[in-house]
Write a protein that holds these residues in place. Structure first.
Motif, mmCIF file in Angstrom:
data_model
loop_
_atom_site.group_PDB
_atom_site.id
_atom_site.type_symbol
_atom_site.label_atom_id
_atom_site.label_comp_id
_atom_site.label_asym_id
_atom_site.label_seq_id
_atom_site.Cartn_x
_atom_site.Cartn_y
_atom_site.Cartn_z
ATOM 1 N N ASN A 293 -12.052 90.108 77.033
ATOM 2 C CA ASN A 293 -13.447 89.751 77.287
ATOM 3 C C ASN A 293 -13.638 90.977 78.426
ATOM 4 O OD1 ASN A 293 -15.701 88.877 78.090
ATOM 5 N ND2 ASN A 293 -15.460 87.126 79.270
ATOM 6 N N LYS A 294 -13.659 92.244 78.044
ATOM 7 C CA LYS A 294 -13.643 93.313 78.806
ATOM 8 C C LYS A 294 -15.036 93.365 79.487
ATOM 9 C CE LYS A 294 -10.673 96.112 75.726
ATOM 10 N NZ LYS A 294 -10.787 97.282 75.033
ATOM 11 N N GLU A 295 -16.220 92.928 78.980
ATOM 12 C CA GLU A 295 -17.379 92.840 79.767
ATOM 13 C C GLU A 295 -17.612 91.539 80.625
ATOM 14 O OE1 GLU A 295 -20.223 93.181 76.604
ATOM 15 O OE2 GLU A 295 -19.339 95.118 75.732
ATOM 16 N N ASN A 296 -16.487 90.753 80.569
ATOM 17 C CA ASN A 296 -16.839 89.675 81.639
ATOM 18 C C ASN A 296 -17.896 88.570 81.254
ATOM 19 O OD1 ASN A 296 -14.255 90.198 83.172
ATOM 20 N ND2 ASN A 296 -15.433 91.479 84.131
ATOM 21 N N ARG A 297 -18.062 88.443 79.921
ATOM 22 C CA ARG A 297 -19.253 87.710 79.486
ATOM 23 C C ARG A 297 -18.771 86.269 79.418
ATOM 24 N NH1 ARG A 297 -21.172 90.327 73.777
ATOM 25 N NH2 ARG A 297 -22.641 89.023 73.999
ATOM 26 N N THR A 298 -19.767 85.379 79.790
ATOM 27 C CA THR A 298 -19.637 84.090 79.901
ATOM 28 C C THR A 298 -19.529 83.339 78.717
ATOM 29 O OG1 THR A 298 -20.672 81.700 80.789
ATOM 30 C CG2 THR A 298 -22.149 83.422 79.918
ATOM 31 N N LEU A 299 -18.551 82.234 78.481
ATOM 32 C CA LEU A 299 -18.235 81.447 77.413
ATOM 33 C C LEU A 299 -19.249 80.134 77.189
ATOM 34 C CD1 LEU A 299 -14.401 81.955 77.137
ATOM 35 C CD2 LEU A 299 -15.773 82.298 75.219
ATOM 36 N N ASP A 300 -20.053 80.056 78.213
ATOM 37 C CA ASP A 300 -20.657 78.846 78.234
ATOM 38 C C ASP A 300 -21.686 78.539 76.912
ATOM 39 O OD1 ASP A 300 -19.657 78.741 80.874
ATOM 40 O OD2 ASP A 300 -21.666 79.304 81.847
ATOM 41 N N SER A 301 -22.072 79.243 76.390
ATOM 42 C CA SER A 301 -23.143 78.859 75.207
ATOM 43 C C SER A 301 -22.245 79.198 73.932
ATOM 44 C CB SER A 301 -24.296 79.663 75.515
ATOM 45 O OG SER A 301 -24.078 80.942 75.324
ATOM 46 N N ILE A 302 -21.000 79.583 73.963
ATOM 47 C CA ILE A 302 -20.236 80.029 72.695
ATOM 48 C C ILE A 302 -19.254 78.880 72.400
ATOM 49 C CG2 ILE A 302 -18.880 82.024 71.642
ATOM 50 C CD1 ILE A 302 -20.227 83.662 74.087
ATOM 51 N N PRO A 303 -19.182 78.510 71.152
ATOM 52 C CA PRO A 303 -18.113 77.491 70.692
ATOM 53 C C PRO A 303 -16.779 78.339 70.837
ATOM 54 C CG PRO A 303 -19.795 77.599 69.226
ATOM 55 C CD PRO A 303 -20.347 78.632 70.290
ATOM 56 N N HIS A 304 -15.850 77.483 71.633
ATOM 57 C CA HIS A 304 -14.463 78.332 72.008
ATOM 58 C C HIS A 304 -13.561 77.476 72.178
ATOM 59 C CE1 HIS A 304 -16.516 77.446 75.847
ATOM 60 N NE2 HIS A 304 -14.854 77.365 76.330
ATOM 61 N N GLY A 305 -12.141 77.735 72.141
ATOM 62 C CA GLY A 305 -10.704 77.120 72.538
ATOM 63 C C GLY A 305 -9.786 77.515 71.657
ATOM 64 N N ASP A 306 -8.751 76.750 71.343
ATOM 65 C CA ASP A 306 -7.752 76.900 70.657
ATOM 66 C C ASP A 306 -7.786 76.325 69.373
ATOM 67 O OD1 ASP A 306 -7.347 74.148 70.785
ATOM 68 O OD2 ASP A 306 -5.670 74.184 72.195
ATOM 69 N N PHE A 307 -6.705 76.336 68.666
ATOM 70 C CA PHE A 307 -6.811 76.193 66.998
ATOM 71 C C PHE A 307 -7.354 74.618 66.835
ATOM 72 C CE2 PHE A 307 -4.580 79.920 65.321
ATOM 73 C CZ PHE A 307 -5.430 80.697 65.170
ATOM 74 N N LYS A 308 -6.623 73.742 67.632
ATOM 75 C CA LYS A 308 -6.990 72.559 67.468
ATOM 76 C C LYS A 308 -8.416 72.190 67.766
ATOM 77 C CE LYS A 308 -5.970 67.821 69.781
ATOM 78 N NZ LYS A 308 -5.247 67.204 70.977
ATOM 79 N N GLU A 309 -9.066 72.866 68.813
ATOM 80 C CA GLU A 309 -10.534 72.688 69.074
ATOM 81 C C GLU A 309 -11.268 73.413 67.834
ATOM 82 O OE1 GLU A 309 -11.106 72.671 73.964
ATOM 83 O OE2 GLU A 309 -9.703 74.372 73.076
ATOM 84 N N LEU A 310 -10.694 74.377 67.173
ATOM 85 C CA LEU A 310 -11.262 74.916 65.926
ATOM 86 C C LEU A 310 -11.519 73.853 65.151
ATOM 87 C CD1 LEU A 310 -12.687 77.231 64.392
ATOM 88 C CD2 LEU A 310 -10.350 77.965 63.740
ATOM 89 N N ILE A 311 -10.607 72.926 64.578
ATOM 90 C CA ILE A 311 -10.424 72.187 63.692
ATOM 91 C C ILE A 311 -11.483 71.014 64.015
ATOM 92 C CG2 ILE A 311 -9.342 70.217 62.762
ATOM 93 C CD1 ILE A 311 -8.646 73.010 61.496
ATOM 94 N N GLU A 312 -11.513 70.564 65.368
ATOM 95 C CA GLU A 312 -12.541 69.763 65.841
ATOM 96 C C GLU A 312 -14.027 70.142 65.836
ATOM 97 O OE1 GLU A 312 -11.269 69.148 69.761
ATOM 98 O OE2 GLU A 312 -9.692 67.723 69.213
ATOM 99 N N TYR A 313 -14.182 71.472 65.720
ATOM 100 C CA TYR A 313 -15.576 72.108 65.636
ATOM 101 C C TYR A 313 -15.956 72.058 64.284
ATOM 102 C CZ TYR A 313 -19.013 75.529 65.763
ATOM 103 O OH TYR A 313 -20.170 76.446 65.612
ATOM 104 N N LEU A 314 -15.105 72.356 63.300
ATOM 105 C CA LEU A 314 -15.431 72.221 61.919
ATOM 106 C C LEU A 314 -15.693 70.822 61.269
ATOM 107 C CD1 LEU A 314 -12.736 75.011 60.621
ATOM 108 C CD2 LEU A 314 -15.284 75.243 60.601
ATOM 109 N N SER A 315 -14.971 69.902 62.166
ATOM 110 C CA SER A 315 -15.180 68.536 61.548
ATOM 111 C C SER A 315 -16.515 67.838 62.168
ATOM 112 C CB SER A 315 -14.190 67.717 62.218
ATOM 113 O OG SER A 315 -12.755 68.245 61.750
ATOM 114 N N VAL A 316 -17.148 68.431 62.967
ATOM 115 C CA VAL A 316 -18.482 68.100 63.521
ATOM 116 C C VAL A 316 -19.517 67.836 62.483
ATOM 117 C CG1 VAL A 316 -20.251 68.292 65.234
ATOM 118 C CG2 VAL A 316 -17.939 68.874 65.733
#
Length: 234
Positions: free
Chosen positions: A211-234
């Motif tokens: 994150n070279k530009e120090n952008r905020t993650l607040d409005s962006i889906p993010h996390g590890d692979f476990k959270e990716l699977i959870e995101y896809l399950s929604v």
């Protein structure tokens, strides 16, 4: 959300990588391999960087491969093309030793297997600034197979590169994909998040976040692979 296709970044996403360490070992190995052929180290490194820059800026109808070698000709003349087999030999031999500084992520192969079994179409959307022989090698370093993906972007089959959103547009058009049915998964807030500019949803893997530009993650889906699977399950 109906996601049918997932576009995975490679370096830092499926394959852990410290880019500075990788570049150090990459150039060190390449210089050692090519110096006996008359390639002065500094000039060779400068030419590779300029070729990479040309690929990132590519807006032409030429492939990144063509753009790269045209730039190399500016440094060495047409004679550089006779050494293509020597460069290819490098990727088959010395380049493979760099895997020592890019150990596989134990979560990547099980994730890809699970997603394939669930019926997702998978694309390896790695920045296409390397030849296929190098990209396929890095895939295997991650205990994955190029055959796991319906498309692997390389400098031979691409005419754009990240962070140009047209890189992702090229993939969509090539495979006739609906952006609303796709998800980009990457770790770079500049190179991967640029996909959102053409309507592609993006999930940022924060395990090896860039994150070279120090952008905020607040409005962006993010996390590890476990959270990716959870995101896809929604």
């Amino acid at each position: 959300m109906t996601i049918k296709t997932i576009l995975f970044d490679l370096d830092g996403t499926l394959l852990p990588m410290d880019q500075e360490v990788f570049i150090k070992y990459y150039f060190g190995a390449l210089v050692k391999h090519m110096e006996p052929e008359g390639y002065e180290p500094k000039k060779l490194i400068d030419s590779i960087w300029k070729g990479t820059e040309a690929m990132v800026k590519n807006r032409s109808s030429m492939t990144n491969e063509q753009v790269f070698w045209d730039k190399m000709k500016e440094f060495y003349g047409d004679s550089v093309m006779k050494d293509l087999p020597k460069f290819e030999e490098f990727y088959k031999t010395s380049f493979q030793n760099i895997s020592a500084v890019c150990p596989p992520d134990p979560e990547s192969a099980p994730l890809i297997k699970q997603l394939k079994e669930q019926g997702y179409q998978l694309i390896l959307a790695t920045n296409p600034i390397f030849p296929a022989i190098a990209t396929n090698s890095r895939i295997r370093w991650g205990n994955l197979n190029p055959e796991d993906f319906d498309l692997v972007t390389t400098y031979e089959n691409s005419s754009r590169a990240k962070p140009n959103p047209e890189y992702f547009q090229e993939i969509l058009e090539k495979l006739n994909l609906n952006p609303e049915e796709c998800l980009v998964v990457g770790n770079d807030m500049t190179e991967d998040l640029c996909a959102s500019k053409i309507g592609l949803p993006v999930f940022i893997r924060t395990t090896h976040l860039i994150n070279k530009e120090n952008r905020t993650l607040d409005s962006i889906p993010h996390g590890d692979f476990k959270e990716l699977i959870e995101y896809l399950s929604v």
